[in-house]
Write an enzyme that holds these catalytic residues in place. Structure first.
Site, PDB file in Angstrom:
ATOM      1  N   LYS A 108      75.685 -48.891   9.432  1.00 34.27           N
ATOM      2  CA  LYS A 108      75.456 -50.311   9.177  1.00 34.27           C
ATOM      3  C   LYS A 108      76.780 -50.960   8.790  1.00 34.27           C
ATOM      4  O   LYS A 108      77.569 -50.385   8.030  1.00 34.27           O
ATOM      5  CB  LYS A 108      74.419 -50.455   8.056  1.00 34.27           C
ATOM      6  CG  LYS A 108      73.979 -51.878   7.753  1.00 34.27           C
ATOM      7  CD  LYS A 108      72.898 -51.864   6.682  1.00 34.27           C
ATOM      8  CE  LYS A 108      72.401 -53.257   6.337  1.00 34.27           C
ATOM      9  NZ  LYS A 108      71.351 -53.208   5.283  1.00 34.27           N
ATOM     10  N   SER A 113      67.173 -55.551   6.375  1.00 36.69           N
ATOM     11  CA  SER A 113      68.417 -56.038   6.952  1.00 36.69           C
ATOM     12  C   SER A 113      69.120 -55.036   7.863  1.00 36.69           C
ATOM     13  O   SER A 113      70.049 -55.381   8.590  1.00 36.69           O
ATOM     14  CB  SER A 113      69.375 -56.439   5.836  1.00 36.69           C
ATOM     15  OG  SER A 113      69.704 -55.330   5.021  1.00 36.69           O
ATOM     16  N   SER A 116      65.209 -52.831   3.014  1.00 36.27           N
ATOM     17  CA  SER A 116      66.029 -53.022   4.214  1.00 36.27           C
ATOM     18  C   SER A 116      66.258 -51.789   5.074  1.00 36.27           C
ATOM     19  O   SER A 116      66.827 -51.895   6.160  1.00 36.27           O
ATOM     20  CB  SER A 116      67.390 -53.610   3.820  1.00 36.27           C
ATOM     21  OG  SER A 116      67.231 -54.949   3.426  1.00 36.27           O
TER      22      SER A 116
END
Length: 430
Positions: free
Chosen positions: A61, A136, A160
């Protein structure tokens, strides 16, 4: 058997072919990945095996620092930001021999549930590109679901990792708070931020998790030797919607009921449970997020998406005294959370109350509702894994959570359920 170099070439080719439709990657580090794959191949040929991730292509990420490679957090604010060193979790994964393909798209500054708000464009769901991949860590989940990499690292403040895992039909594990270091991760809230793996199976998640930390709780985990589940007492909620942001939709409830039918055959007892969720503690997230962003909000407010900026400014007016009180209340809540598990060993509920939203409806940061925050408040281990599909072919996620540091127990039940079903074997048609 494919070599690390062959695996890496195959993943990079698949990224080039498929990712334009998904937008899961922000930066592809092809040259470095191929160099690392060659090194892994040479080491393996010489009999030097670093472990099960040696030579395996994964991705990160893009709020996780990578030395010499830009880390943007999905925002124009950090579009040219190049960290000087790797985050601790990256250092550990590299030491384990993992091949890092690049950096994955996300909701701007990890501030939402849809990954539709990013300087680099929305992430698309591999099961239906017109829908959200969740957030997210949307790029992380989409890349794993589309077989662009064999695993990914995500972060989770309020859901997330688990939310996008449910949206994309994969496994996402949030460890107990503090089990995996968040040093070198662009923070949302240091009191709530977690780091964890997203993979296509529970076994893969365990192998990644072991490489991500030296915590004694994780070091002894083996996918083939997890604790038995036959004596576990599983808790369900009379009104699970009380732990969700919205009522549970019929198709999700049907999948949950079917999953509970499987679980009843695996454990000793399924009984009613309660899990406290003092939602006001979420204001601590607002305060800590604003504190981190205050300098750049003052210097370059126009570089934030207006929706992200408005969300961050919500923490501006929280007094220092209230922030200190909230921090104390959170510590007391986490100290007392064991009481919720006096009569049950684990709890089960949906990850999301509904299906992944169409991107056209994902205009606000938290447009996609979830049932994840209670586990974030408690710093509790929890996992999302697939437990069914809607009539329209969209994944549905099952969430299993446990008391603090019961990570092995959570993973054991998740793997037992996974082995009793075949939902995790399904792949999107791309």
């Amino acid at each position: 058997m494919l070599s690390p170099l062959q695996l890496t070439h195959a993943c990079l080719a698949r990224v080039a072919r498929i990712d334009p439709a998904l937008n899961s990657f922000i930066t592809v580090t092809a040259e470095q990945a191929l160099a690392d794959a060659r090194l892994a191949e040479a080491e393996l040929s010489a009999g030097h095996w670093r472990g099960p991730l040696h030579g395996i292509p994964i991705a990160l990420k893009d709020n996780i620092d990578t030395g010499g490679v830009r880390t943007t957090a999905g925002s124009e604010v950090f579009v040219e930001r190049i960290p000087g060193e790797d985050a601790e979790v990256v250092q550990r994964l590299k030491a384990a021999g993992a091949v890092i393909l690049g950096k994955l798209n996300l909701h701007e500054f990890s501030g939402g549930t849809t990954s539709a708000i990013s300087h680099f464009g929305s992430v698309h769901n591999p099961w239906d590109p017109a829908r959200t991949a969740g957030g997210s860590s949307g790029g992380s989940a989409a890349a794993v679901a589309a077989s662009l990499c064999f695993g990914a690292v995500g972060t989770d403040t309020g859901g997330s990792i688990r939310i996008p895992a449910a949206c994309c039909g994969i496994v996402g594990f949030k460890p107990s708070f503090g089990v995996v270091s968040s040093r070198g991760v662009v923070p949302v809230s240091t009191s709530f931020d977690h780091v964890g793996p997203l993979c296509r199976s529970v076994a893969d998640a365990i192998l990644m998790l072991r490489a991500m930390t030296d915590h004694p709780l994780v070091a002894a985990l083996e996918p083939e030797a997890l604790p038995p589940v036959s004596r576990l007492r599983i808790g369900v909620f009379h009104a699970p919607g009380s732990l969700c942001d919205a009522p549970i939709e019929a198709e999700v409830q049907a999948a949950l009921d079917a999953a509970l039918g499987v679980l009843r055959s695996l454990v000793a007892e399924v009984r009613e449970a309660e899990l406290p969720m003092p939602e006001q503690l979420g204001r601590l997230i607002d305060a800590e997020a604003y504190a981190f962003h205050a300098p750049t909000l003052a210097q370059m407010p126009e570089r934030y998406d207006p929706r992200t900026r408005d969300m961050l400014l919500a923490g501006r007016d929280i007094p220092i005294a209230e922030e200190a009180r909230l921090r104390g209340d959170l510590a007391r809540h986490r100290a007392a959370i064991h009481e919720a598990f006096a009569k049950v060993d684990l709890v089960v509920l949906p990850t999301l109350p509904g299906l992944p939203l169409p991107l056209a409806e994902a205009r606000e940061p938290f447009a996609l509702n979830a049932c994840t925050f209670a586990f974030s408040l408690g710093g509790l281990p929890s996992i999302s894994l697939p437990c069914g599909f809607s009539r329209s072919g969209l994944p549905i996620g099952l969430q299993i959570g446990g008391p603090p540091l019961a990570d092995a127990r959570v993973l054991a039940l998740a793997q037992a359920y996974e082995q009793a079903t075949d939902w995790h074997r399904r792949r999107p048609t791309l």
